[in-house]
Write a protein that holds these residues in place. Structure first.
Motif, mmCIF file in Angstrom:
data_model
loop_
_atom_site.group_PDB
_atom_site.id
_atom_site.type_symbol
_atom_site.label_atom_id
_atom_site.label_comp_id
_atom_site.label_asym_id
_atom_site.label_seq_id
_atom_site.Cartn_x
_atom_site.Cartn_y
_atom_site.Cartn_z
ATOM 1 N N PRO A 363 11.253 -12.037 20.269
ATOM 2 C CA PRO A 363 10.850 -10.771 20.876
ATOM 3 C C PRO A 363 10.546 -9.734 19.795
ATOM 4 O O PRO A 363 11.131 -9.761 18.726
ATOM 5 N N VAL A 364 9.608 -8.829 20.103
ATOM 6 C CA VAL A 364 9.287 -7.753 19.154
ATOM 7 C C VAL A 364 9.262 -6.422 19.906
ATOM 8 O O VAL A 364 9.178 -6.383 21.136
ATOM 9 N N ARG A 365 9.332 -5.336 19.147
ATOM 10 C CA ARG A 365 9.359 -4.006 19.762
ATOM 11 C C ARG A 365 7.932 -3.613 20.114
ATOM 12 O O ARG A 365 7.081 -3.487 19.228
ATOM 13 N N ALA A 366 7.662 -3.465 21.411
ATOM 14 C CA ALA A 366 6.313 -3.111 21.852
ATOM 15 C C ALA A 366 6.375 -2.619 23.293
ATOM 16 O O ALA A 366 7.413 -2.715 23.940
ATOM 17 N N ASP A 367 5.263 -2.102 23.773
ATOM 18 C CA ASP A 367 5.136 -1.694 25.166
ATOM 19 C C ASP A 367 4.055 -2.565 25.787
ATOM 20 O O ASP A 367 2.964 -2.722 25.213
ATOM 21 N N ALA A 368 4.377 -3.154 26.946
ATOM 22 C CA ALA A 368 3.479 -4.158 27.535
ATOM 23 C C ALA A 368 2.089 -3.577 27.810
ATOM 24 O O ALA A 368 1.075 -4.149 27.410
ATOM 25 N N ALA A 369 2.037 -2.413 28.489
ATOM 26 C CA ALA A 369 0.740 -1.855 28.876
ATOM 27 C C ALA A 369 -0.088 -1.500 27.643
ATOM 28 O O ALA A 369 -1.300 -1.753 27.594
ATOM 29 N N MET A 370 0.592 -0.911 26.630
ATOM 30 C CA MET A 370 -0.128 -0.532 25.407
ATOM 31 C C MET A 370 -0.628 -1.776 24.679
ATOM 32 O O MET A 370 -1.719 -1.778 24.105
ATOM 33 N N THR A 371 0.195 -2.835 24.704
ATOM 34 C CA THR A 371 -0.211 -4.072 24.030
ATOM 35 C C THR A 371 -1.431 -4.668 24.714
ATOM 36 O O THR A 371 -2.360 -5.149 24.060
ATOM 37 N N ILE A 372 -1.424 -4.619 26.053
ATOM 38 C CA ILE A 372 -2.584 -5.128 26.794
ATOM 39 C C ILE A 372 -3.840 -4.360 26.387
ATOM 40 O O ILE A 372 -4.895 -4.941 26.129
ATOM 41 N N GLN A 373 -3.685 -3.038 26.286
ATOM 42 C CA GLN A 373 -4.836 -2.228 25.894
ATOM 43 C C GLN A 373 -5.305 -2.593 24.481
ATOM 44 O O GLN A 373 -6.506 -2.698 24.218
ATOM 45 N N MET A 374 -4.329 -2.834 23.596
ATOM 46 C CA MET A 374 -4.662 -3.179 22.218
ATOM 47 C C MET A 374 -5.442 -4.496 22.161
ATOM 48 O O MET A 374 -6.470 -4.599 21.484
ATOM 49 N N VAL A 375 -4.930 -5.507 22.917
ATOM 50 C CA VAL A 375 -5.603 -6.807 22.937
ATOM 51 C C VAL A 375 -7.004 -6.655 23.529
ATOM 52 O O VAL A 375 -7.985 -7.211 23.015
ATOM 53 N N MET A 376 -7.100 -5.865 24.618
ATOM 54 C CA MET A 376 -8.405 -5.640 25.258
ATOM 55 C C MET A 376 -9.373 -5.008 24.265
ATOM 56 O O MET A 376 -10.538 -5.414 24.172
ATOM 57 N N ASN A 377 -8.912 -4.004 23.527
ATOM 58 C CA ASN A 377 -9.786 -3.319 22.570
ATOM 59 C C ASN A 377 -10.236 -4.267 21.468
ATOM 60 O O ASN A 377 -11.412 -4.287 21.108
ATOM 61 N N LEU A 378 -9.285 -5.051 20.926
ATOM 62 C CA LEU A 378 -9.631 -5.990 19.849
ATOM 63 C C LEU A 378 -10.632 -7.033 20.353
ATOM 64 O O LEU A 378 -11.589 -7.376 19.660
ATOM 65 N N CYS A 379 -10.394 -7.528 21.582
ATOM 66 C CA CYS A 379 -11.273 -8.553 22.142
ATOM 67 C C CYS A 379 -12.655 -7.965 22.434
ATOM 68 O O CYS A 379 -13.680 -8.611 22.195
ATOM 69 N N THR A 380 -12.676 -6.737 22.982
ATOM 70 C CA THR A 380 -13.955 -6.087 23.261
ATOM 71 C C THR A 380 -14.734 -5.907 21.964
ATOM 72 O O THR A 380 -15.936 -6.162 21.900
ATOM 73 N N ASN A 381 -14.023 -5.480 20.924
ATOM 74 C CA ASN A 381 -14.640 -5.314 19.609
ATOM 75 C C ASN A 381 -15.218 -6.644 19.121
ATOM 76 O O ASN A 381 -16.348 -6.706 18.629
ATOM 77 N N ALA A 382 -14.422 -7.723 19.291
ATOM 78 C CA ALA A 382 -14.864 -9.046 18.854
ATOM 79 C C ALA A 382 -16.097 -9.474 19.647
ATOM 80 O O ALA A 382 -17.067 -9.996 19.086
ATOM 81 N N TYR A 383 -16.059 -9.206 20.944
ATOM 82 C CA TYR A 383 -17.183 -9.588 21.811
ATOM 83 C C TYR A 383 -18.453 -8.847 21.391
ATOM 84 O O TYR A 383 -19.538 -9.427 21.300
ATOM 85 N N GLN A 384 -18.312 -7.529 21.080
ATOM 86 C CA GLN A 384 -19.490 -6.744 20.719
ATOM 87 C C GLN A 384 -20.021 -7.116 19.340
ATOM 88 O O GLN A 384 -21.154 -6.796 19.004
ATOM 89 N N ALA A 385 -19.166 -7.802 18.547
ATOM 90 C CA ALA A 385 -19.621 -8.217 17.218
ATOM 91 C C ALA A 385 -20.438 -9.509 17.280
ATOM 92 O O ALA A 385 -21.099 -9.869 16.311
ATOM 93 N N LEU A 386 -20.389 -10.218 18.419
ATOM 94 C CA LEU A 386 -21.097 -11.500 18.528
ATOM 95 C C LEU A 386 -22.604 -11.262 18.620
ATOM 96 O O LEU A 386 -23.049 -10.368 19.328
ATOM 97 N N ARG A 387 -23.378 -12.101 17.907
ATOM 98 C CA ARG A 387 -24.837 -11.980 17.979
ATOM 99 C C ARG A 387 -25.320 -12.600 19.280
ATOM 100 O O ARG A 387 -24.865 -13.686 19.661
ATOM 101 N N ASP A 388 -26.195 -11.903 19.973
ATOM 102 C CA ASP A 388 -26.783 -12.382 21.237
ATOM 103 C C ASP A 388 -25.719 -12.700 22.287
ATOM 104 O O ASP A 388 -25.940 -13.517 23.178
ATOM 105 N N ARG A 389 -24.534 -12.100 22.117
ATOM 106 C CA ARG A 389 -23.459 -12.277 23.103
ATOM 107 C C ARG A 389 -23.053 -13.740 23.270
ATOM 108 O O ARG A 389 -22.658 -14.178 24.351
ATOM 109 N N THR A 390 -23.212 -14.538 22.207
ATOM 110 C CA THR A 390 -22.716 -15.921 22.272
ATOM 111 C C THR A 390 -21.868 -16.176 21.033
ATOM 112 O O THR A 390 -22.106 -15.592 19.980
ATOM 113 N N GLY A 391 -20.902 -17.062 21.192
ATOM 114 C CA GLY A 391 -20.041 -17.394 20.067
ATOM 115 C C GLY A 391 -18.633 -17.693 20.529
ATOM 116 O O GLY A 391 -18.387 -17.945 21.716
ATOM 117 N N VAL A 392 -17.715 -17.692 19.573
ATOM 118 C CA VAL A 392 -16.333 -18.072 19.855
ATOM 119 C C VAL A 392 -15.407 -16.903 19.524
ATOM 120 O O VAL A 392 -15.543 -16.285 18.460
#
Lengths: 503, 140
Positions: A363-392
């Motif tokens: 276990p680590v010190r965190a807040d569930a809702a904030m962590t979800i937002q953090m993961v969403m932001n990182l994933c959204t960033n990763a998605y927007q970095a993909l060329r032509d919206r395809t990739g891994v």
């Protein structure tokens, strides 16, 4: 039909004796009867021959008195009941003859020849001057009684033997079946869930002893398997409860957040409305002569606008406290899983989302809702970095150990959240600025440039660090490292010795 | 008096600021958004720019960066009442008015004001940024 071991052994013993004992009895009977009758017949014949020789060789035949004496002796010496001598047609009888016994004109050659229970024998006596016949009768009953009493004794002995052997068989079978019964009781208790029962039995029988040992070994194995199963099940139940709790907490947080967001949005809109009211009222106030009705009214409007400002501040305070994070020791795995579930629904099928979660993680010190937002932001960033919206996009958690720094400090344990994309990558000159608020490489109007600064702010509030590794044309990896809180100890946070652009 | 350019997407605020500043004796221009504001600076220079942070398309912080880059002598006052850019975006409560204004300061704003403010506050801010030593007051 099912019968117990002791019952079987008792039945076997009874069966064996039912065959053996009558055979023994009748065998004895034959032997005893034959030997007693042979003895009787031999005795009677010897006695009769002696008497006949006495009469043949002696001179007793001349005197009837002496003949009578000899006949009397024959009756006395040999269970006799009848003795007579027929000499020249004249019959001399012993006076000791049993009354009612008469010569029946026959000679017995075997014991119990007839039903009168008297053994008759006739012997011829030949002398030159006499032709006589000795007639004797002997009682068979004493010999018969002897035989019968011997058989009675035999019967008693056999009965006692039967009793003793049956008792012995029962005792023996009981001692044989005791360990088996003990095994049975123990295994029944085990079947009812009492696993503490030992299956080892005290017995001198090698096979039963070995069987007990083998069963005991099996029981130990079973107990192990059972305990493991129960542990796994209770772990599953715990995980499920944990998930339910997390979901309900998240729902609660989302409700509060919705209220907070709504209130915050309205409050900010009100600020935009209040500003012109204040400015116009002040402008009008400056141009209206003091002590006039209009001046007083404008002052009233301003006072109310300030009151409205205070109300807005209160609403904002509420909306912030409603959505304020409360970092706590939580399991990140279900939280990240939930965030990815939300994210997957937002991206097209051309993007492959690889999830690497294989807990349990510390276990680590965190807040569930904030962590979800953090993961969403990182994933959204990763998605927007993909060329032509395809990739891994690869997202997961892993534990890692920062090596000891050499000054005696213990190695630090971390839980790392990584988000890896196969996108464009970031220009080296831009890397140091990516966490700045409003920094974006995207076209105007495509994003606010707040996503990564929010990630940074959230990570900082948890005592975690964010780092980035990137290569133009190959992709970018974001790593959020949560310090693992040692059991019953506070958390240490350090940004030292981190590779990449750690901020 | 120093000339002022107000870049603000909310018409009522634009008008109110114009009215207040004109009354105080400042020549005032107005612009609807960052792009218009930059165009206005190119045609008719201003001493001071009052710029809102949350605006559609080009936001206030980007506008401030552009002004600092292209017109280094212009003094900048950032104003914000907080709020989100768009409800569709996943925004945390962590982003407060102060955070927006801090970003504006980092980008190069010389002073910041939280909405709602009074006429005397904005007059005071104008005199403050005017009296700053010449050169760039930006932190970066």
């Amino acid at each position: 039909m099912k019968t117990s071991i002791s019952m079987r052994m008792a039945l076997f013993a009874v069966g064996v004796h039912a065959i053996v004992l009558p055979a023994l009895y009748y065998g004895f009977n034959i032997v005893v009867t034959r030997s007693d009758t042979d003895l009787f017949v031999q005795h009677v014949r010897t006695l009769s021959r002696n008497l006949a020789e006495e009469l043949e060789l002696g001179d007793a035949l001349g005197s009837p008195q002496r003949v009578a004496n000899l006949l009397d002796q024959a009756v006395i010496n040999g269970d006799g009941v009848f003795a007579a001598l027929v000499d020249n047609g004249q019959e001399i009888q012993s006076e000791l003859n049993s009354p009612g016994v008469h010569w029946l004109g026959r000679q017995d050659f075997t014991f119990r020849f007839d039903t009168d229970q008297i053994y008759f024998i006739a012997l011829p006596i030949s002398r030159p001057d006499h032709t006589a016949e000795l007639r004797l009768g002997f009682d068979e009953r004493p010999t018969n009684e002897q035989i019968q009493s011997a058989m009675r004794r035999t019967l008693w002995v056999l009965v006692i033997y039967l009793f003793i052997s049956l008792t012995a068989a029962m005792v023996w079978s009981h001692s044989l079946s005791r360990p088996v019964v003990q095994l049975q009781r123990s295994s029944r208790k085990i079947a009812r869930g009492d696993y503490a029962q030992s299956l080892r039995v005290k017995t001198d029988i090698l096979e039963l002893h070995d069987l007990g040992s083998d069963l005991e070994y099996m029981r130990n194995q079973l107990v192990g398997v059972n305990e493991r199963l129960q542990m796994e099940m209770s772990e599953k139940v715990r995980a499920q409860e944990h998930r339910h709790e997390l979901e309900s907490r998240l729902r609660h947080r989302q409700r509060l957040e919705t209220v907070g967001t709504l209130a915050g949005g309205i409050a900010h809109e009100f600020n935009n409305v209040l500003l012109p009211i204040v400015l116009f009222a002040e402008a009008a106030l400056a141009e209206s002569p003091e002590h006039t009705r209009v001046h007083q009214d404008l002052q009233e409007i301003l006072a109310q606008a300030y009151r409205a400002k205070e109300v807005v501040e209160k609403i904002l305070t509420f909306s912030r406290s409603a959505g304020a994070p409360k970092p706590d020791l939580i399991d990140l795995e279900p939280v990240v899983g939930e965030a990815l579930r939300l994210f997957r629904a937002l991206i097209p099928a051309t993007v492959e989302l690889r999830v690497q979660l294989s807990g349990p993680y510390p276990p680590v010190r965190a807040d569930a809702a904030m962590t979800i937002q953090m993961v969403m932001n990182l994933c959204t960033n990763a998605y927007q970095a993909l060329r032509d919206r395809t990739g891994v996009i690869r997202v997961g958690l892993r534990e890692l150990l920062e090596p000891a720094t050499g000054d005696g400090a213990a190695p630090k344990a971390f839980l790392e959240l990584f988000v890896v994309d196969s996108g464009r990558g970031i220009e080296p000159g831009t890397v140091p600025r990516i966490f700045e608020p409003f920094f974006t490489t995207r076209d105007v109007g495509e994003g606010t440039g707040l996503g990564l600064s929010v990630v940074h702010g959230i990570a900082e509030s948890f005592g975690a660090t964010v780092s980035v590794e990137t290569e133009v044309g190959r992709g970018t990896t974001f790593r959020v490292r949560f310090p693992v809180v040692p059991a019953a100890a506070g958390q240490g946070s350090s940004n030292e010795h981190m590779s990449g652009a750690s901020i | 008096m120093k000339s002022v350019l107000v870049i603000e997407d909310e018409p009522a605020i634009r008008k109110a600021l114009q009215r207040a500043l004109v009354s105080a004796g400042h020549p005032v221009q107005v612009a609807n958004n960052g792009t218009e504001g930059l165009e206005a600076l190119k045609t008719q220079t201003a001493d001071i720019v009052i710029v809102d942070i949350i605006m559609p398309r080009v936001n206030g912080v980007d506008t401030i960066r552009a002004i600092v880059r292209e017109f280094p002598n212009v003094r900048i006052i950032a104003i914000s009442g907080g709020g989100n850019f768009s409800p569709a975006e996943y925004q945390p409560h962590a982003i407060k008015t102060e955070a927006y204004l801090a970003a504006a300061t980092v980008a190069g704003a010389h002073a910041v004001l939280t909405k709602p403010f009074r006429t005397q506050d904005v007059i005071h801010a104008i005199s403050t940024v005017t009296n700053l030593p010449s050169g760039n007051g930006s932190l970066i």
